[in-house]
Design an enzyme around this catalytic site. Structure first.
Site, PDB file in Angstrom:
ATOM      1  N   GLU A 131       0.858  -1.194   0.000  1.00 36.12           N
ATOM      2  CA  GLU A 131       0.000   0.000   0.000  1.00 36.12           C
ATOM      3  C   GLU A 131       0.881   1.226   0.000  1.00 36.12           C
ATOM      4  O   GLU A 131       2.007   1.174   0.517  1.00 36.12           O
ATOM      5  CB  GLU A 131      -0.848   0.042   1.282  1.00 36.12           C
ATOM      6  CG  GLU A 131      -1.876  -1.038   1.365  1.00 36.12           C
ATOM      7  CD  GLU A 131      -2.586  -1.052   2.722  1.00 36.12           C
ATOM      8  OE1 GLU A 131      -2.262  -0.208   3.588  1.00 36.12           O
ATOM      9  OE2 GLU A 131      -3.459  -1.912   2.896  1.00 36.12           O
TER      10      GLU A 131
ATOM     11  N   LYS B 279       2.427   4.375   1.484  1.00 32.79           N
ATOM     12  CA  LYS B 279       2.584   4.870   2.857  1.00 32.79           C
ATOM     13  C   LYS B 279       2.364   6.369   2.820  1.00 32.79           C
ATOM     14  O   LYS B 279       3.178   7.115   2.295  1.00 32.79           O
ATOM     15  CB  LYS B 279       3.957   4.524   3.418  1.00 32.79           C
ATOM     16  CG  LYS B 279       4.081   4.937   4.874  1.00 32.79           C
ATOM     17  CD  LYS B 279       5.318   4.357   5.516  1.00 32.79           C
ATOM     18  CE  LYS B 279       5.340   4.567   7.025  1.00 32.79           C
ATOM     19  NZ  LYS B 279       5.070   5.921   7.481  1.00 32.79           N
TER      20      LYS B 279
ATOM     21  N   ARG C 281      -2.483   9.590  11.543  1.00 32.35           N
ATOM     22  CA  ARG C 281      -3.288   8.385  11.719  1.00 32.35           C
ATOM     23  C   ARG C 281      -4.612   8.757  12.344  1.00 32.35           C
ATOM     24  O   ARG C 281      -4.649   9.519  13.319  1.00 32.35           O
ATOM     25  CB  ARG C 281      -2.518   7.445  12.653  1.00 32.35           C
ATOM     26  CG  ARG C 281      -3.146   6.087  12.883  1.00 32.35           C
ATOM     27  CD  ARG C 281      -2.651   5.129  11.863  1.00 32.35           C
ATOM     28  NE  ARG C 281      -3.098   3.768  12.037  1.00 32.35           N
ATOM     29  CZ  ARG C 281      -2.303   2.758  12.383  1.00 32.35           C
ATOM     30  NH1 ARG C 281      -1.037   2.974  12.669  1.00 32.35           N
ATOM     31  NH2 ARG C 281      -2.771   1.535  12.460  1.00 32.35           N
TER      32      ARG C 281
ATOM     33  N   ARG D  58      -3.461   8.843  16.645  1.00 33.90           N
ATOM     34  CA  ARG D  58      -2.582   7.704  16.899  1.00 33.90           C
ATOM     35  C   ARG D  58      -2.359   7.499  18.391  1.00 33.90           C
ATOM     36  O   ARG D  58      -2.247   6.406  18.883  1.00 33.90           O
ATOM     37  CB  ARG D  58      -1.263   7.975  16.190  1.00 33.90           C
ATOM     38  CG  ARG D  58      -0.215   6.956  16.483  1.00 33.90           C
ATOM     39  CD  ARG D  58       1.102   7.390  15.858  1.00 33.90           C
ATOM     40  NE  ARG D  58       2.106   6.441  16.222  1.00 33.90           N
ATOM     41  CZ  ARG D  58       2.900   5.818  15.364  1.00 33.90           C
ATOM     42  NH1 ARG D  58       2.788   6.074  14.091  1.00 33.90           N
ATOM     43  NH2 ARG D  58       3.778   4.975  15.778  1.00 33.90           N
TER      44      ARG D  58
ATOM     45  N   GLU E 208      -5.601   7.322   7.331  1.00 31.70           N
ATOM     46  CA  GLU E 208      -4.674   8.433   7.426  1.00 31.70           C
ATOM     47  C   GLU E 208      -5.366   9.669   6.846  1.00 31.70           C
ATOM     48  O   GLU E 208      -6.051   9.580   5.824  1.00 31.70           O
ATOM     49  CB  GLU E 208      -3.418   8.057   6.613  1.00 31.70           C
ATOM     50  CG  GLU E 208      -2.216   8.860   6.882  1.00 31.70           C
ATOM     51  CD  GLU E 208      -1.319   8.362   8.029  1.00 31.70           C
ATOM     52  OE1 GLU E 208      -1.668   7.380   8.736  1.00 31.70           O
ATOM     53  OE2 GLU E 208      -0.275   8.984   8.212  1.00 31.70           O
TER      54      GLU E 208
ATOM     55  N   PHE F 218      -7.362   2.549   5.280  1.00 34.48           N
ATOM     56  CA  PHE F 218      -6.626   1.333   4.936  1.00 34.48           C
ATOM     57  C   PHE F 218      -7.044   0.094   5.727  1.00 34.48           C
ATOM     58  O   PHE F 218      -6.598  -0.994   5.431  1.00 34.48           O
ATOM     59  CB  PHE F 218      -5.108   1.530   4.980  1.00 34.48           C
ATOM     60  CG  PHE F 218      -4.563   2.122   6.258  1.00 34.48           C
ATOM     61  CD1 PHE F 218      -4.499   1.366   7.413  1.00 34.48           C
ATOM     62  CD2 PHE F 218      -4.082   3.425   6.274  1.00 34.48           C
ATOM     63  CE1 PHE F 218      -3.978   1.906   8.576  1.00 34.48           C
ATOM     64  CE2 PHE F 218      -3.560   3.977   7.437  1.00 34.48           C
ATOM     65  CZ  PHE F 218      -3.500   3.213   8.595  1.00 34.48           C
TER      66      PHE F 218
ATOM     67  N   ARG G 259       3.685  -4.122  17.357  1.00 32.47           N
ATOM     68  CA  ARG G 259       4.575  -3.871  16.243  1.00 32.47           C
ATOM     69  C   ARG G 259       5.027  -5.247  15.760  1.00 32.47           C
ATOM     70  O   ARG G 259       6.183  -5.616  15.863  1.00 32.47           O
ATOM     71  CB  ARG G 259       5.769  -3.035  16.718  1.00 32.47           C
ATOM     72  CG  ARG G 259       6.460  -2.265  15.622  1.00 32.47           C
ATOM     73  CD  ARG G 259       7.613  -1.460  16.177  1.00 32.47           C
ATOM     74  NE  ARG G 259       7.227  -0.189  16.779  1.00 32.47           N
ATOM     75  CZ  ARG G 259       6.873   0.887  16.086  1.00 32.47           C
ATOM     76  NH1 ARG G 259       6.849   0.871  14.785  1.00 32.47           N
ATOM     77  NH2 ARG G 259       6.556   1.997  16.713  1.00 32.47           N
TER      78      ARG G 259
ATOM     79  N   LYS H 133       7.041  -1.462   7.157  1.00 31.88           N
ATOM     80  CA  LYS H 133       7.070  -0.155   6.488  1.00 31.88           C
ATOM     81  C   LYS H 133       8.381  -0.038   5.729  1.00 31.88           C
ATOM     82  O   LYS H 133       9.447  -0.331   6.281  1.00 31.88           O
ATOM     83  CB  LYS H 133       6.879   0.987   7.481  1.00 31.88           C
ATOM     84  CG  LYS H 133       7.810   0.952   8.659  1.00 31.88           C
ATOM     85  CD  LYS H 133       7.519   2.084   9.624  1.00 31.88           C
ATOM     86  CE  LYS H 133       8.399   1.949  10.852  1.00 31.88           C
ATOM     87  NZ  LYS H 133       8.049   2.832  11.937  1.00 31.88           N
TER      88      LYS H 133
END
Ligand code: AMP
Length: 554
Positions: free
Chosen positions: A244, A246, A251, A266, A295, A335, A409, A415
């Site tokens: 996708e 970035k 966020r 976020r 986003e 997303f 994470r 990323k």
């Protein structure tokens, strides 16, 4: 009422043991002994957090300010260097200073009293706010015992360094509540804040996010960095992941429940009032009640993305939303779909979530982020290149089988960013504190100016060097020292470093009117002299060519 001294003693005792079990038991017992309101605050304090996750409060006090307050209390301002040098960490410096007071106050502070005092200090605004904040802290330190002062300082700068990680704290909380650790971890994923979790387990706050009915944010899922798209093939295997764009924005997590829409950042702060148009867009969804992850980006009049900085204006001003709304339009790129019609979808694989996201977004005429399921490395590399050429930061690679891990994470999301670099000269450096107290560890970076010999500062960084490199760089810079004041050493401009950064932004504070965002040192360029460093003109060109453009710096 539990005393802050009890908390300081527990913190001190866990710093003296290596045994995880002992730490978990000591903290678990301590929290269980406290009444729920104190336990909530204590759990945060013990991992060095003055406030709840998602709480907007910021103290904005540096280690240096605390040093100033405490050293003035004992008229020891001039003893800085040797005290810093002898201490293992910042809290210890403060404790040593406080011992110089001679008479130690009887501990009278309570945990909730300290919590309330910190909130009050954080809320100080307006005229002379800095001085008033310092006065508030001064009052606290004056009432603190030596040990209390040590832990107060550590909480203030958010560095406990006593071996208590978030993971261990969760185990301690499980011990406190006598509940299985798995269950506690899962509630934490959903709740996001340790103190709140304690309050829920102690029965004084309702559990929230698990039931979508009461709108509460989930912790957003995070991504791990990877160097290139080939890594995604190595990790997930061809056909098992999506790429996708970035997007470099902010966020947002958007909840629509009944006739209510709420938007969270976020950090799980509520930002609904800043984004009235997003609320209106959600009303197009008819009978769909989603929790979206996405986003927000700022765009110009023709819908083209602008830099992150422009977006931030929307969040900073509270009163001028109507005006900013027309001046600074935004675009929403979705997303993920993490909940729908009262069900959480976090345990559904990503392939299913994006399919349903597509359906819901279409129903509300909402935009989703550009996505590709690459079948070959060539396709994937082409997607990355075109993403960068269109001004995106890079791409995200997401495993189609991955579940949505709130706050995690994990390896489900990678990323992959496009890196920009400049060669810059170190013109000054700040002494560190805590673990870095012996090192010049924050470097002021400069580009060559338009006039011969001119150097213009464009940023600072303390990132990128190993401990050995810090030590070596400190020796080198001390040899180049021209002057020193307030913890900053100015040096002859001789050391050139290759600095990676994400983008360049306008910055009136810097002489060059530009500053690097997220600068970190990649390499020390001993092969280059200051005369060969990059120029401010190169930076201006880079700035102008950033596909997502901030307004002009000139
Ligand atoms: P970073 O902030 O560099 O750790 O990168 C992760 C952030 O990228 C997320 O928190 C999102 O705010 C942002 N982001 C941009 N595009 C996407 C995307 N397509 N999927 C997930 N996160 C994204």
């Amino acid at each position: 009422m539990a005393s802050f001294n009890d908390l300081a003693e527990v913190a001190q005792s866990i710093s003296q043991t290596q045994s995880r079990l002992q730490i978990v038991q000591a903290v678990g017992n301590f929290l269980a002994r406290l009444d729920p309101a104190q336990a909530e605050i204590a759990a945060r304090f013990l991992i060095g957090r003055p406030f709840a996750q998602g709480d907007e409060s910021r103290l904005n006090v540096s280690g240096r300010a605390i040093w100033k307050i405490t050293s003035e209390m004992v008229a020891a301002q001039d003893r800085g260097e040797d005290l810093f040098a002898a201490a293992v960490d910042f809290g210890e410096v403060v404790e040593t200073l406080m011992r110089l007071r001679g008479v130690e106050p009887e501990p009278t502070l309570t945990i909730s009293g300290v919590g309330a005092a910190l909130s009050k200090i954080a809320s100080i605004e307006g005229r002379a706010s800095r001085q008033r904040k310092l006065n508030g802290l001064h009052d606290l330190f004056e009432r603190a015992s030596n040990l209390e002062a040590k832990y107060l300082a550590k909480i203030l700068i958010g560095e406990m360094r006593h071996g208590m990680s978030e993971g261990l704290m969760l185990e301690a909380v499980a011990a406190m509540a006598q509940r299985p650790i798995g269950e506690v971890r899962r509630s934490f994923m959903l709740e996001g804040d340790l103190g709140r979790l304690v309050a829920i387990l102690r029965g004084v706050a309702p559990a929230g996010a698990g039931s979508v009915g009461s709108i509460k944010p989930l912790r957003p899922m995070l991504a791990q960095p990877a160097a290139e798209v080939a890594d995604a093939f190595a990790i997930f295997g061809a056909g098992n992941f999506a790429l996708e764009h970035k997007v470099d924005g902010a966020r947002v997590q958007i909840h629509r429940v009944g006739n209510q829409v709420r938007i969270f950042s976020r950090r799980m702060n509520e930002i609904t009032p800043s984004l009235p148009e997003v609320v209106e867009w959600m009303e197009r969804l008819g009978e769909h009640y989603p929790i979206f992850d996405g986003e927000i980006i700022a765009v110009d009049g023709s819908g083209r993305p602008l830099a992150f900085q422009e977006l931030m204006r929307r969040f900073r001003r509270i009163r001028e939303i109507a005006r900013l709304r027309s001046e600074q339009p935004v675009r929403l790129l979705l997303f993920d779909l993490i909940g729908l019609d009262g069900d959480l979808l976090i345990d559904r694989p990503y392939r299913e979530r994006i399919e349903r996201l597509g359906e819901v977004a279409r129903a509300g005429d909402l935009e989703t982020v550009d996505r590709l399921l690459p079948t070959s490395l060539a396709d994937a590399e082409q997607f990355f290149k075109s993403a960068v050429a269109s001004g995106y930061e890079g791409v995200m690679a997401k495993s189609l089988d991955s579940l949505y891990q709130p706050g995690g994470r994990g390896r489900g999301w990678l990323k992959i960013k496009h890196v920009r670099t400049l060669d810059l000269v170190i013109v000054a450096a700040d002494w560190g504190y805590g673990r870095r107290h012996e090192w010049l560890s924050n470097y002021h970076l400069a580009a060559r100016g338009d006039r011969p010999g001119e150097l213009l500062e464009v940023g600072k960084t303390f990132k990128g060097l190993t401990d050995e490199q810090f030590a070596e760089m400190t020796r080198r810079l001390e040899g180049l020292k021209t002057s020193e004041a307030l913890g900053t050493v100015r040096v002859k401009p001789e050391v050139v470093v290759e600095v990676a950064y994400n983008d360049i932004q306008r910055s009136p504070q810097y002489e060059g009117r530009m500053a690097l965002r997220f600068a970190r040192i990649l390499r020390i360029r001993d092969d280059k002299s200051a005369e060969e460093a990059d120029t401010i003109e190169t930076m201006r060109r880079e700035f102008e060519s950033q596909p997502i453009r901030p307004r002009s710096p000139r």
